[in-house]
Design a protein around this motif. Sequence first.
Motif, short mmCIF file in Angstrom:
data_model
loop_
_atom_site.label_atom_id
_atom_site.label_comp_id
_atom_site.label_asym_id
_atom_site.label_seq_id
_atom_site.Cartn_x
_atom_site.Cartn_y
_atom_site.Cartn_z
N UNK A 50 10.64 -10.98 20.82
CA UNK A 50 10.57 -10.12 19.65
C UNK A 50 9.64 -8.96 19.93
N UNK A 51 9.95 -7.83 19.32
CA UNK A 51 9.05 -6.68 19.42
C UNK A 51 7.72 -7.05 18.76
N UNK A 52 6.65 -6.43 19.23
CA UNK A 52 5.31 -6.74 18.72
C UNK A 52 5.22 -6.55 17.21
N UNK A 85 9.53 -18.60 14.28
CA UNK A 85 9.25 -17.19 14.56
C UNK A 85 7.78 -16.97 14.94
N UNK A 86 6.87 -17.64 14.24
CA UNK A 86 5.46 -17.52 14.59
C UNK A 86 5.23 -18.11 15.99
N UNK A 87 5.87 -19.23 16.29
CA UNK A 87 5.74 -19.84 17.62
C UNK A 87 6.26 -18.92 18.72
N UNK A 90 6.09 -13.70 16.52
CA UNK A 90 6.16 -12.84 15.33
C UNK A 90 4.92 -13.13 14.49
N UNK A 91 4.25 -12.06 14.07
CA UNK A 91 3.06 -12.24 13.23
C UNK A 91 3.50 -12.82 11.88
N UNK A 92 2.76 -13.81 11.43
CA UNK A 92 3.11 -14.43 10.15
C UNK A 92 3.09 -13.41 9.01
#
Length: 183
Positions: A50-52, A85-87, A90-92
């Motif tokens: 994922x993009x930052x 997604x967090x794993x 992706x920032x929560x």
Amino acid sequence: MSMTKVNSKAALVLAVSFFITGQVSAKSDFEYGPVFSSFGKHAPVEGVSFAKDETFKVAFDVAKAAKTGEVNRKFESLARFINMHVANGVKQDNLSLALVVHGSATEEMLKSEFFKKRKEQSNGNEVLLTALMKQGVEVIVCGQSAAAHGVEQGALIEGVKMDLSAMTAHARLAKRGYSVNPF
């Protein structure tokens, strides 16, 4: 050759290729976390990134209740979405999720004390729904379904909101940029 044999052979080839390439995790690779330690098991998938600054605004629609006393798998999908997604970086804070509930699932929005009066069991979803809301998930119940099921606003789990209808809730969420999860 019949279509059944062709489809069976195609499925076998696909399954073997996934097994050989390692692209799909074994069922034992599913784990909880990093956000929810009791809900939302997920598995790693190689090659996905994922993009930052990746963001998601997703609404989940649930109309069908689970078996009485059990956790609704559709509700748990939100915990899985957050965990996986967090794993994967992706920032929560970049995850905005909403749960729109209607139909027979409406009664699962009841605090356990009210649920128990109706179903003679505790609400198996209250802990999960409370945990989701603590992580910023917006939980909205359909006012029309609430009326049809005799669910009063004061009987709802703390933090659950009521809108005029599920249709209204989805329309409002769409205006705010939410997509609807098709699952």
